[in-house]
Motif scaffolding. Structure first.
Motif, PDB file in Angstrom:
ATOM      1  N   SER A 135       6.040  -6.666   7.724  1.00 13.15           N
ATOM      2  CA  SER A 135       4.968  -6.044   6.936  1.00 13.15           C
ATOM      3  C   SER A 135       4.903  -4.544   7.195  1.00 13.15           C
ATOM      4  CB  SER A 135       3.620  -6.699   7.253  1.00 13.15           C
ATOM      5  OG  SER A 135       3.191  -6.362   8.571  1.00 13.15           O
ATOM      6  N   LEU A 136       5.137  -4.138   8.428  1.00  7.96           N
ATOM      7  CA  LEU A 136       5.110  -2.705   8.735  1.00  7.96           C
ATOM      8  C   LEU A 136       6.299  -1.984   8.105  1.00  7.96           C
ATOM      9  CD1 LEU A 136       3.961  -2.481  12.470  1.00  7.96           C
ATOM     10  CD2 LEU A 136       2.598  -2.429  10.382  1.00  7.96           C
ATOM     11  N   LYS A 137       7.457  -2.610   8.142  1.00  7.15           N
ATOM     12  CA  LYS A 137       8.630  -1.994   7.513  1.00  7.15           C
ATOM     13  C   LYS A 137       8.408  -1.824   6.008  1.00  7.15           C
ATOM     14  CE  LYS A 137      11.955  -3.842  10.856  1.00  7.15           C
ATOM     15  NZ  LYS A 137      13.047  -4.825  11.063  1.00  7.15           N
ATOM     16  N   ALA A 138       7.805  -2.837   5.388  1.00 10.58           N
ATOM     17  CA  ALA A 138       7.533  -2.759   3.953  1.00 10.58           C
ATOM     18  C   ALA A 138       6.525  -1.648   3.652  1.00 10.58           C
ATOM     19  CB  ALA A 138       7.008  -4.101   3.447  1.00 10.58           C
ATOM     20  N   HIS A 139       5.502  -1.514   4.492  1.00  8.85           N
ATOM     21  CA  HIS A 139       4.512  -0.452   4.280  1.00  8.85           C
ATOM     22  C   HIS A 139       5.151   0.927   4.439  1.00  8.85           C
ATOM     23  CE1 HIS A 139       0.718   1.667   4.268  1.00  8.85           C
ATOM     24  NE2 HIS A 139       1.005   2.204   5.438  1.00  8.85           N
ATOM     25  N   ALA A 140       5.991   1.083   5.461  1.00  3.82           N
ATOM     26  CA  ALA A 140       6.655   2.370   5.668  1.00  3.82           C
ATOM     27  C   ALA A 140       7.537   2.727   4.478  1.00  3.82           C
ATOM     28  CB  ALA A 140       7.474   2.332   6.959  1.00  3.82           C
ATOM     29  N   GLU A 141       8.236   1.730   3.926  1.00 11.20           N
ATOM     30  CA  GLU A 141       9.098   1.979   2.770  1.00 11.20           C
ATOM     31  C   GLU A 141       8.274   2.365   1.548  1.00 11.20           C
ATOM     32  OE1 GLU A 141      12.324   2.620   0.493  1.00 11.20           O
ATOM     33  OE2 GLU A 141      12.232   2.345   2.673  1.00 11.20           O
ATOM     34  N   ALA A 142       7.127   1.699   1.346  1.00 12.77           N
ATOM     35  CA  ALA A 142       6.262   2.032   0.215  1.00 12.77           C
ATOM     36  C   ALA A 142       5.711   3.447   0.335  1.00 12.77           C
ATOM     37  CB  ALA A 142       5.113   1.026   0.129  1.00 12.77           C
ATOM     38  N   MET A 143       5.335   3.851   1.529  1.00 18.14           N
ATOM     39  CA  MET A 143       4.822   5.215   1.729  1.00 18.14           C
ATOM     40  C   MET A 143       5.915   6.245   1.456  1.00 18.14           C
ATOM     41  SD  MET A 143       1.614   5.162   2.443  1.00 18.14           S
ATOM     42  CE  MET A 143       1.342   6.766   3.198  1.00 18.14           C
ATOM     43  N   ARG A 144       7.131   5.924   1.838  1.00 21.66           N
ATOM     44  CA  ARG A 144       8.246   6.844   1.601  1.00 21.66           C
ATOM     45  C   ARG A 144       8.531   6.964   0.101  1.00 21.66           C
ATOM     46  NH1 ARG A 144      11.655   4.192   4.287  1.00 21.66           N
ATOM     47  NH2 ARG A 144      11.177   5.197   6.262  1.00 21.66           N
ATOM     48  N   GLU A 145       8.556   5.826  -0.597  1.00 22.26           N
ATOM     49  CA  GLU A 145       8.881   5.831  -2.018  1.00 22.26           C
ATOM     50  C   GLU A 145       7.777   6.464  -2.854  1.00 22.26           C
ATOM     51  OE1 GLU A 145       9.783   1.916  -3.321  1.00 22.26           O
ATOM     52  OE2 GLU A 145      11.691   1.812  -2.251  1.00 22.26           O
ATOM     53  N   ASN A 146       6.523   6.142  -2.550  1.00 18.87           N
ATOM     54  CA  ASN A 146       5.409   6.575  -3.392  1.00 18.87           C
ATOM     55  C   ASN A 146       4.930   7.987  -3.102  1.00 18.87           C
ATOM     56  OD1 ASN A 146       5.320   4.096  -4.723  1.00 18.87           O
ATOM     57  ND2 ASN A 146       3.926   3.208  -3.219  1.00 18.87           N
ATOM     58  N   TYR A 147       5.060   8.416  -1.854  1.00 12.46           N
ATOM     59  CA  TYR A 147       4.459   9.701  -1.469  1.00 12.46           C
ATOM     60  C   TYR A 147       5.412  10.633  -0.729  1.00 12.46           C
ATOM     61  CZ  TYR A 147       0.368   6.835  -2.413  1.00 12.46           C
ATOM     62  OH  TYR A 147      -0.531   5.991  -3.008  1.00 12.46           O
ATOM     63  N   GLY A 148       6.637  10.181  -0.447  1.00 12.98           N
ATOM     64  CA  GLY A 148       7.534  10.983   0.375  1.00 12.98           C
ATOM     65  C   GLY A 148       7.000  11.165   1.780  1.00 12.98           C
ATOM     66  N   TYR A 149       6.206  10.199   2.231  1.00 19.24           N
ATOM     67  CA  TYR A 149       5.523  10.297   3.527  1.00 19.24           C
ATOM     68  C   TYR A 149       6.259   9.424   4.534  1.00 19.24           C
ATOM     69  CZ  TYR A 149       1.475  11.046   6.578  1.00 19.24           C
ATOM     70  OH  TYR A 149       0.644  11.436   7.594  1.00 19.24           O
ATOM     71  N   GLU A 150       6.707  10.029   5.618  1.00 17.48           N
ATOM     72  CA  GLU A 150       7.547   9.337   6.588  1.00 17.48           C
ATOM     73  C   GLU A 150       6.724   8.750   7.738  1.00 17.48           C
ATOM     74  OE1 GLU A 150      10.778   8.751   6.359  1.00 17.48           O
ATOM     75  OE2 GLU A 150      11.005   9.864   4.477  1.00 17.48           O
ATOM     76  N   LEU A 151       6.900   7.462   7.972  1.00 18.82           N
ATOM     77  CA  LEU A 151       6.333   6.772   9.121  1.00 18.82           C
ATOM     78  C   LEU A 151       7.475   6.202   9.950  1.00 18.82           C
ATOM     79  CD1 LEU A 151       3.455   4.845   7.305  1.00 18.82           C
ATOM     80  CD2 LEU A 151       3.198   6.852   8.782  1.00 18.82           C
ATOM     81  N   GLU A 152       7.332   6.213  11.260  1.00 15.17           N
ATOM     82  CA  GLU A 152       8.400   5.792  12.161  1.00 15.17           C
ATOM     83  C   GLU A 152       8.102   4.394  12.703  1.00 15.17           C
ATOM     84  OE1 GLU A 152       8.210   8.841  15.077  1.00 15.17           O
ATOM     85  OE2 GLU A 152       8.983  10.418  13.741  1.00 15.17           O
ATOM     86  N   TYR A 153       8.991   3.445  12.414  1.00 15.49           N
ATOM     87  CA  TYR A 153       8.807   2.065  12.866  1.00 15.49           C
ATOM     88  C   TYR A 153       9.128   1.936  14.353  1.00 15.49           C
ATOM     89  CZ  TYR A 153       9.554  -2.962  13.356  1.00 15.49           C
ATOM     90  OH  TYR A 153       9.500  -4.262  13.777  1.00 15.49           O
ATOM     91  N   ARG A 154       8.318   1.165  15.052  1.00 15.94           N
ATOM     92  CA  ARG A 154       8.540   0.868  16.473  1.00 15.94           C
ATOM     93  C   ARG A 154       8.556  -0.651  16.650  1.00 15.94           C
ATOM     94  NH1 ARG A 154       9.614   5.574  16.295  1.00 15.94           N
ATOM     95  NH2 ARG A 154       8.681   7.276  17.514  1.00 15.94           N
ATOM     96  N   ASP A 155       9.642  -1.179  17.230  1.00 15.38           N
ATOM     97  CA  ASP A 155       9.665  -2.613  17.487  1.00 15.38           C
ATOM     98  C   ASP A 155       8.839  -2.933  18.733  1.00 15.38           C
ATOM     99  OD1 ASP A 155      11.261  -2.104  19.768  1.00 15.38           O
ATOM    100  OD2 ASP A 155      13.126  -2.499  18.672  1.00 15.38           O
TER     101      ASP A 155
END
Length: 426
Positions: A135-155
């Motif tokens: 779910s976090l990976k999907a949210h990060a991808e949506a933020m990147r696609e929709n807003y060009g906003y980068e979030l860094e995933y942490r396992d």
């Protein structure tokens, strides 16, 4: 100074006390409320050359604006799906971009005014208390696609390497977000307003208002102000002066505590300078202050403020439940503050009648959304834009008064129970 006893009061950089209003004065715009929304509005108007007066019943930043956790990150309490449902997908995207703009506004203001005492520290990490990295990976991808906003995933391994708790699983780090000393930020903004010719009166509660006609009048115990525009930005401390505004949101208490100085013990649990928030509906949020010497820990919401002793005990249970290794970490100070929540969980920003504006109900996401709210109201007053109209779907609807408070408390308990079951299943 009439501040409550908080960490922010104890570390205030500018002890200046401002005058009380006396006599009759005229200006272009009167702003009622000296918190984040009011001072941002005043700053933008003063920058444009307007004559501005701010009335504050206590001291600048007395309310939740000067008592909060200090997190500056995009987003709203309502969540993206709910915003899209209420305003439409295109408007929801524009509104989220405004929240990102609010983050940038606070950062740029700190840099431009050299508010070093705000102690800006980059990085906020949101963590899950159950296992769901997809779910976090999907949210990060949506933020990147929709807003060009980068979030860094942490396992999970990466999260637990710096947050030494079995309660946490995956996380997203926002490198663009940051955390600050909110009261010093506010007082730095207030100083700039005054440098530009604006006036701020403390200990000057607005007691009466005549808001019809081209000229508005606001009275206090010692004076009167006449202006073409009035802006109400009083948040959770709104009185009965503007009944329509007061009925439109609920005052909700939130809590913060400060630990003793114990850097070595704290490092056994928290080994990051990022501010941390978990994914529960009213979850924990915390950060290290004074270079890692202390923990500032917040969380819990209730419909009325508890005593400092009771709230410290509640927050300590949350902290030691997450980090058992901090069971010997003592609490030095605890405090509460009143936020304002609308029934729709969105800020209320707009013009309620000609020349009478409101900017309130930021629901725990105030450091970025008050910034953009104040900016939008100023643009509206100056005729520079009508972007404030994006918030029309989130109007001054009745919040339910005492019944609304009861429903809010019951809803919170229900959400707590749902969080508990979800984490238990993990």
């Amino acid at each position: 100074m009439s501040y409550p006893q908080t960490y922010y009061k104890d570390t205030i950089a500018d002890p200046k006390v401002r005058p009380v209003l006396s006599g009759t004065t005229e200006c272009d715009t009167v702003i009622v409320g000296g918190g984040l929304a009011g001072l941002t509005t005043a700053l933008q108007l003063a920058r444009a050359g307007q004559s501005v007066i701010v009335l504050e019943a206590e001291s600048v930043g007395f309310g939740a604006s000067g008592r909060n956790g200090g997190f500056v990150s995009p987003g709203f309490a309502a969540g993206g799906d709910n915003i899209a449902r209420m305003a439409g997908p295109d408007a929801a995207r524009q509104i989220h971009r405004l929240s990102i703009e609010g983050v940038d506004f606070v950062r740029d203001t700190i840099d431009a005014l050299k508010i070093d005492s705000a102690k800006m520290q980059p990085g906020i990490t949101g963590v899950l208390r159950y296992d769901d990295g997809d779910s976090l990976k999907a949210h990060a991808e949506a933020m990147r696609e929709n807003y060009g906003y980068e979030l860094e995933y942490r396992d999970t391994e990466q999260v637990r390497s710096v947050l030494k708790s079995s309660r946490y699983f995956q996380g997203l780090r926002d490198p663009n977000a940051f955390h600050i000393h909110p009261l010093n930020y506010l007082r730095g903004v207030a100083a700039e307003i005054e440098r530009l010719g604006g006036r701020i009166y403390e200990g000057s509660a607005a007691t009466d208002a005549a808001l019809h006609g081209a000229e508005k009048t606001i009275g206090t115990a010692g004076g009167r102000l006449k202006a073409r525009h009035v802006v109400f930005t009083t948040g959770g401390y709104t009185g009965t002066l503007n009944g329509r505004l007061k009925r439109s949101f609920l005052p909700i208490a939130t809590y913060v505590m400060l630990s003793e100085e114990a850097p070595d013990l704290i490092r056994t649990a928290i080994a990051t300078t990022d501010a941390i928030g978990d994914n529960r509906r009213a979850g924990d949020y915390y950060r290290l202050v004074e270079g890692g010497k202390r923990v500032l820990w917040g969380g819990r919401i209730t419909t009325r403020a508890a005593s400092p002793v009771a709230l410290a005990a509640e927050l300590r249970r949350e902290m030691t439940g997450t980090y058992p290794q901090l069971k010997d970490l003592k609490t030095e100070l605890a405090w509460s503050g009143l936020m304002s929540y609308a029934r729709h969980l969105m800020p209320q920003i707009g013009e309620m009648q000609p020349g009478v504006w409101h900017c309130t109900a930021f629901g725990g996401h105030g450091l970025n959304t008050t910034a953009i709210g104040g900016k939008l109201v100023a643009e509206g007053i100056l005729g520079q834009s009508d972007r404030y109209k994006l918030f029309r779907p989130f109007g001054l609807v009745w919040a339910g008064s005492y019944a609304g408070l009861a429903v809010a408390q019951l809803t919170y308990w229900k959400l707590q129970a749902q969080d508990w079951w979800r984490e238990r299943a993990a």
